[in-house]
Design a protein around this motif. Structure first.
Motif, PDB file in Angstrom:
ATOM      1  N   ASN A  90      -4.594  39.417 164.331  1.00 32.68           N
ATOM      2  CA  ASN A  90      -3.181  39.102 164.526  1.00 32.68           C
ATOM      3  C   ASN A  90      -2.271  39.540 163.381  1.00 32.68           C
ATOM      4  OD1 ASN A  90      -3.729  37.914 167.006  1.00 32.68           O
ATOM      5  ND2 ASN A  90      -4.057  35.885 166.102  1.00 32.68           N
ATOM      6  N   ASP A  91      -2.846  39.896 162.235  1.00 32.94           N
ATOM      7  CA  ASP A  91      -1.980  40.218 161.091  1.00 32.94           C
ATOM      8  C   ASP A  91      -2.673  41.221 160.171  1.00 32.94           C
ATOM      9  OD1 ASP A  91      -0.320  40.002 158.637  1.00 32.94           O
ATOM     10  OD2 ASP A  91       0.606  38.342 159.732  1.00 32.94           O
ATOM     11  N   PHE A 134      -2.612  38.945 151.914  1.00 35.10           N
ATOM     12  CA  PHE A 134      -3.288  37.659 151.920  1.00 35.10           C
ATOM     13  C   PHE A 134      -4.784  37.929 151.765  1.00 35.10           C
ATOM     14  CE2 PHE A 134      -3.917  33.590 154.719  1.00 35.10           C
ATOM     15  CZ  PHE A 134      -4.430  32.927 153.613  1.00 35.10           C
ATOM     16  N   ASN A 191      -2.590  30.079 159.046  1.00 33.60           N
ATOM     17  CA  ASN A 191      -1.366  30.269 159.838  1.00 33.60           C
ATOM     18  C   ASN A 191      -0.117  29.912 159.036  1.00 33.60           C
ATOM     19  OD1 ASN A 191      -2.820  31.159 162.031  1.00 33.60           O
ATOM     20  ND2 ASN A 191      -2.843  29.169 163.056  1.00 33.60           N
ATOM     21  N   ARG A 251      -1.799  42.099 157.231  1.00 33.31           N
ATOM     22  CA  ARG A 251      -1.659  41.814 155.795  1.00 33.31           C
ATOM     23  C   ARG A 251      -2.893  41.135 155.209  1.00 33.31           C
ATOM     24  NH1 ARG A 251       3.723  38.391 156.062  1.00 33.31           N
ATOM     25  NH2 ARG A 251       2.558  37.669 157.896  1.00 33.31           N
ATOM     26  N   ILE A 252      -3.845  40.767 156.032  1.00 29.38           N
ATOM     27  CA  ILE A 252      -5.031  40.067 155.547  1.00 29.38           C
ATOM     28  C   ILE A 252      -6.045  41.058 154.987  1.00 29.38           C
ATOM     29  CG2 ILE A 252      -7.008  38.641 156.209  1.00 29.38           C
ATOM     30  CD1 ILE A 252      -5.245  37.290 158.262  1.00 29.38           C
ATOM     31  N   ARG A 310       7.860  37.988 153.589  1.00 22.91           N
ATOM     32  CA  ARG A 310       6.847  38.796 154.276  1.00 22.91           C
ATOM     33  C   ARG A 310       6.120  39.810 153.396  1.00 22.91           C
ATOM     34  NH1 ARG A 310       5.452  36.812 158.909  1.00 22.91           N
ATOM     35  NH2 ARG A 310       4.970  38.882 159.724  1.00 22.91           N
ATOM     36  N   LEU A 361       0.711  32.972 156.971  1.00 22.60           N
ATOM     37  CA  LEU A 361       1.203  34.081 157.790  1.00 22.60           C
ATOM     38  C   LEU A 361       2.576  33.799 158.390  1.00 22.60           C
ATOM     39  CD1 LEU A 361      -2.113  35.034 159.627  1.00 22.60           C
ATOM     40  CD2 LEU A 361      -1.146  36.028 157.538  1.00 22.60           C
ATOM     41  N   ALA A 384      -7.581  35.725 162.880  1.00 25.12           N
ATOM     42  CA  ALA A 384      -6.452  36.020 161.988  1.00 25.12           C
ATOM     43  C   ALA A 384      -6.367  37.511 161.691  1.00 25.12           C
ATOM     44  CB  ALA A 384      -6.603  35.220 160.695  1.00 25.12           C
TER      45      ALA A 384
END
Length: 291
Positions: free
Chosen positions: A73-74, A51, A39, A76-77, A47, A42, A70
Motif C-alpha cells: 500500500n505504500d 519508513f 498506519n 515509502r516503506i 509526506r 503512513l 503495508a
C-alpha cells in the motif's frame, strides 16, 4: 553495516527524502497494535519521509502479513531484517548507519505498539525549523490501554535548562515521541548496543554532555500503549540500568548532588517492590509531572 542485517525491500541510492522514521518489530509484538502503529505513520499529513521497519529476528505469520500488506500500500516503506533477535539498540543503530549516505535532516523514532497522531511529524518539524538551536525534540503523550482507551497522560519539562536539571533524576524525554536532527547522528552518536533497555536515557545524556539542545512540546503527539503488565515489565535489570544512567548523568553533566544520589537509591529500592506498589508510585509520579 552489521552482517546480521539484510534488506527485504530497499530503496535506490538515487532516492532522496528529508526525514526517516525508524521502527523495530519482533516476535512478541501484537499484530493488531503493529498495524495501528504502521498506519499512523503512513497517515501523517507530512509526506517527505521513508519508513524503515526492522524485523528483529523470526516473526509469526500474523506480523508478516501486516508488514506485507503495508508494503503493497505504500512505497515509502523500507523493510530490513536481522538474522536473529538482536534488540532495539542494534536495530536503530543499523537504520542510523544506513541513512548516512542519504543525509536526511530528521530522524523520528516510533514503537510498534504506539500510535502517532496525524500531525505529529509536521508539528515537530515546524518547531525545529523555527528553533534551529534545538537538536532533540520530544512531546507529551497520551497513555492508552489494550483497547485504545485513554488511561493517563505524560507531560515532561520543556526547556533545555529544565531538562538538564531533570536528567540526573529521570529520563526527561518520552522516547517514542522523539525526533533528532540527523546532524547529531552524523557525529557518531548511537545507542549502546549492549543495552536491552534504557538505551535512550544513556544516549540523551551523551548528547547533552556534548552540548546538543533538548526540548519537549507540551502538546501530546503520540498515544503510548500502557498495558496491564506495564508495571511488571520493569525488572531488576532495567532498574539497575536506570540507576547507572542516573549516576552517569550526575557525573557527565557535573550535577553530583546528595539529594540526587538519595533519589536514585530510593527509586532502585522502589522498583523492587511488588507491582501494585510500583503502580501506585508511578501514578504519583505522573501526577507530580503533570502538575
Amino acid at each position: 553495516m552489521p552482517k546480521s542485517f539484510y534488506f527485504i525491500k530497499p530503496i535506490s541510492l538515487e532516492h532522496s527524502f528529508t526525514s526517516v522514521v525508524a521502527m523495530a518489530t519482533y516476535a512478541n509484538d501484537n499484530p493488531v497494535w503493529l498495524e495501528e502503529a504502521v498506519n499512523s505513520v503512513l497517515a501523517q499529513d507530512y509526506r517527505d519521509f521513508v519508513f524503515v521497519i526492522v524485523i528483529d529476528g523470526p516473526i509469526p505469520d500474523a506480523i508478516e502479513q501486516v508488514l506485507q500488506k503495508a508494503l503493497l500500500n505504500d512505497q515509502r516503506i523500507v523493510l530490513a531484517k536481522s538474522e536473529g533477535n538482536v534488540g532495539l539498540s542494534r536495530c536503530m543503530n543499523f537504520v542510523m548507519d544506513w541513512c548516512l549516505p542519504y543525509q536526511p535532516e530528521y530522524f523520528f523514532r516510533m514503537d510498534a505498539d504506539d500510535i502517532s497522531l496525524p500531525t505529529r511529524m509536521s508539528t515537530q518539524i515546524a518547531f525545529l525549523e523555527q528553533h534551529e538551536d534545538v537538536d532533540v525534540l520530544g512531546s507529551a503523550l497520551i497513555e492508552i490501554n489494550e483497547v485504545g482507551k485513554q488511561v493517563g497522560a505524560r507531560t515532561l519539562p520543556s526547556g533545555n535548562a529544565k531538562l538538564r536539571r531533570n536528567m540526573s533524576t529521570r529520563c526527561p524525554i518520552n522516547h517514542p515521541t522523539v525526533v533528532l536532527r540527523f546532524s547529531a547522528l552524523e557525529q557518531g552518536f548511537r545507542y549502546r548496543n549492549d543495552l536491552k533497555n534504557t538505551q535512550d536515557y544513556f544516549l540523551w545524556i551523551e548528547l547533552m554532555e556534548a552540548g546538543f539542545k533538548f526540548h519537549n512540546l507540551k502538546q501530546p503527539l503520540l498515544k503510548f500503549r500502557r498495558v496491564n503488565d506495564f508495571y511488571k515489565r520493569r525488572g531488576i535489570t532495567k532498574s539497575i540500568n536506570e540507576f547507572k544512567a542516573r549516576i552517569f548523568a550526575m557525573r557527565a553533566l557535573k550535577r553530583m548532588r546528595l539529594r540526587y544520589l538519595v533519589y536514585a537509591c530510593a527509586v532502585l529500592v522502589m522498583r523492587c517492590l511488588p507491582p501494585p506498589m510500583v503502580k501506585l508510585a508511578y501514578k504519583f509520579d505522573r501526577y507530580v509531572l503533570n502538575r
